[in-house]
Design an enzyme around this catalytic site. Sequence first.
Site, PDB file in Angstrom:
ATOM      1  N   ASN A   7       0.868  -1.180   0.000  1.00  0.00           N
ATOM      2  CA  ASN A   7       0.000   0.000   0.000  1.00  0.00           C
ATOM      3  C   ASN A   7       0.904   1.228   0.000  1.00  0.00           C
ATOM      4  O   ASN A   7       1.477   1.582   1.026  1.00  0.00           O
ATOM      5  CB  ASN A   7      -0.899  -0.019   1.246  1.00  0.00           C
ATOM      6  CG  ASN A   7      -1.909   1.110   1.234  1.00  0.00           C
ATOM      7  OD1 ASN A   7      -1.841   2.012   0.387  1.00  0.00           O
ATOM      8  ND2 ASN A   7      -2.843   1.074   2.162  1.00  0.00           N
ATOM      9  N   ARG A  88      -2.228  -2.102  -3.742  1.00  0.00           N
ATOM     10  CA  ARG A  88      -3.499  -1.416  -3.551  1.00  0.00           C
ATOM     11  C   ARG A  88      -3.532  -0.227  -4.497  1.00  0.00           C
ATOM     12  O   ARG A  88      -2.614   0.598  -4.517  1.00  0.00           O
ATOM     13  CB  ARG A  88      -3.602  -0.906  -2.120  1.00  0.00           C
ATOM     14  CG  ARG A  88      -4.866  -0.123  -1.946  1.00  0.00           C
ATOM     15  CD  ARG A  88      -4.856   0.712  -0.712  1.00  0.00           C
ATOM     16  NE  ARG A  88      -6.156   1.310  -0.529  1.00  0.00           N
ATOM     17  CZ  ARG A  88      -6.373   2.382   0.194  1.00  0.00           C
ATOM     18  NH1 ARG A  88      -5.377   2.972   0.822  1.00  0.00           N
ATOM     19  NH2 ARG A  88      -7.584   2.866   0.316  1.00  0.00           N
ATOM     20  N   HIS A 177     -13.160   1.521  -0.439  1.00  0.00           N
ATOM     21  CA  HIS A 177     -13.043   0.462   0.585  1.00  0.00           C
ATOM     22  C   HIS A 177     -13.536  -0.883   0.060  1.00  0.00           C
ATOM     23  O   HIS A 177     -13.881  -1.769   0.848  1.00  0.00           O
ATOM     24  CB  HIS A 177     -13.895   0.765   1.847  1.00  0.00           C
ATOM     25  CG  HIS A 177     -13.442   1.924   2.669  1.00  0.00           C
ATOM     26  ND1 HIS A 177     -14.338   2.751   3.306  1.00  0.00           N
ATOM     27  CD2 HIS A 177     -12.208   2.382   2.970  1.00  0.00           C
ATOM     28  CE1 HIS A 177     -13.667   3.682   3.976  1.00  0.00           C
ATOM     29  NE2 HIS A 177     -12.375   3.481   3.780  1.00  0.00           N
ATOM     30  N   ARG A 236     -13.800  13.812   7.889  1.00  0.00           N
ATOM     31  CA  ARG A 236     -14.579  14.164   6.690  1.00  0.00           C
ATOM     32  C   ARG A 236     -16.052  14.358   7.030  1.00  0.00           C
ATOM     33  O   ARG A 236     -16.588  13.650   7.887  1.00  0.00           O
ATOM     34  CB  ARG A 236     -14.462  13.048   5.645  1.00  0.00           C
ATOM     35  CG  ARG A 236     -13.149  13.070   4.907  1.00  0.00           C
ATOM     36  CD  ARG A 236     -13.015  11.895   3.966  1.00  0.00           C
ATOM     37  NE  ARG A 236     -11.852  11.099   4.327  1.00  0.00           N
ATOM     38  CZ  ARG A 236     -11.631   9.865   3.914  1.00  0.00           C
ATOM     39  NH1 ARG A 236     -12.482   9.266   3.106  1.00  0.00           N
ATOM     40  NH2 ARG A 236     -10.562   9.208   4.294  1.00  0.00           N
ATOM     41  N   GLU A 379      -7.379  -6.062   4.568  1.00  0.00           N
ATOM     42  CA  GLU A 379      -7.260  -5.672   3.156  1.00  0.00           C
ATOM     43  C   GLU A 379      -5.958  -6.190   2.551  1.00  0.00           C
ATOM     44  O   GLU A 379      -5.917  -6.557   1.374  1.00  0.00           O
ATOM     45  CB  GLU A 379      -7.329  -4.141   3.045  1.00  0.00           C
ATOM     46  CG  GLU A 379      -8.724  -3.617   3.331  1.00  0.00           C
ATOM     47  CD  GLU A 379      -8.755  -2.145   3.720  1.00  0.00           C
ATOM     48  OE1 GLU A 379      -8.390  -1.839   4.871  1.00  0.00           O
ATOM     49  OE2 GLU A 379      -9.131  -1.321   2.888  1.00  0.00           O
TER      50      GLU A 379
END
Length: 393
Positions: A7, A88, A177, A236, A379
Amino acid sequence: MKIISINAGSSSLKFTIFELPERDTIASGTFEKIGLEDSFYTIKFNGEKVKKEASIPSHTEAVSILMKELIDMHILSSLNEIEGVGHRIVHGGDEFTESVVLNEDIIKKIAQYNEYAPLHNPANLLGVEAFMKALPGVIQVGVFDTSFHQTMTKEHYLYPVPYEWYEKYGVRRYGFHGTSHKYVYNEIKNYLGKENLKAITCHIGNGGSVTAIDSGKVIETSMGFTPLAGLMMGTRSGDIDPSILEFICNKKGITIAEATNELNKKSGLLGISGVSSDSRDIEDAIAQGNERAILAQDMYASKVANYIAMYNNMLDNADVIVFTAGLGENSKDMRKAIVSKIHSLGVTLDEEANDMRGEFKCVSGKDSKIPVYVVPTNEELMIALDTFNLKNK
Ligand code: ADP
């Protein structure tokens, strides 16, 4: 077979090496502050964690340090042991509906989506480039955050805006996601042994999204054209009235980019509480009776609860609700707050079962109309599994 999962961010690079198909984690680590001063890296191996400072001017340098350490620390006896690298990649537009073997042509196609995710995609591709140089001839796979959501139909992915915004500029819901939603969906599906499972998966960490999934297909997800949409998150805003943007720009005399930055970085739990974006700090403040922290948690829980109720309607009754990621796995208070707000669905919590962190576990009451599970996400493993599967194709 050893597969490395990557990642790459603009100034960081995280890696995990897996042994597959056993799913064992061999080693993991992070390179941080790449291209900045005080760069350093950490590597976890054999229950130990080493941290070293080093000059890391680029992702290429980070990867060459990593390759050297893998041998020096006896994590691998030869680099030939690495049989695949999974990367990723945040945005694959509507073109990449599955993970893909990377080559120069594919990388050019991915770069077309850089403008949709300018903070993420170019950095992800720097990681790809660095590993192509370091391990030529080893299969490199791109795993997109957007892929799993590409089963949405127009009814669910279009915004009610002039149609040409979509046709000419690609303005639509993409969703993010996806790797996490797919992973926890597969885990719970295998556990419950139900092929046509209808699930609502709630990935609530720093960023957050809720997804409605029927028989492995995403019906709708709460993030949109960008990861700013949907739920209230750590920093956010999630969904707001779009007219606020022009209004606040005029009032504060700031640009759209500055206002959008405030929606991304100064809103959510942080904006409302004034305390922190981290729910651990919010929970501490709540314990001291901080009213804005209480408000922040209530608002956060409401947004998640309302998406669950909406998606339950879309699925015509879900078989299961799943909580995952930082808050979903670790915050019993947030799980409790959310479940208390979906009472109309007949969902109840088993407070004793809920009193835990990070376990794969059913946390709903025996009388709950929809079972609720905590399923830890992974992930990195999902990325490695997709790489393994493409390698063996
Ligand atoms: P990211 O979206 O960056 O991958 P994570 O999924 O790791 O984030 O989630 C990080 C968030 O999880 C933290 O900001 C914090 O709010 C929350 N979190 C982690 N551990 C706990 C805990 N023990 N109790 C409450 N919240 C936690």
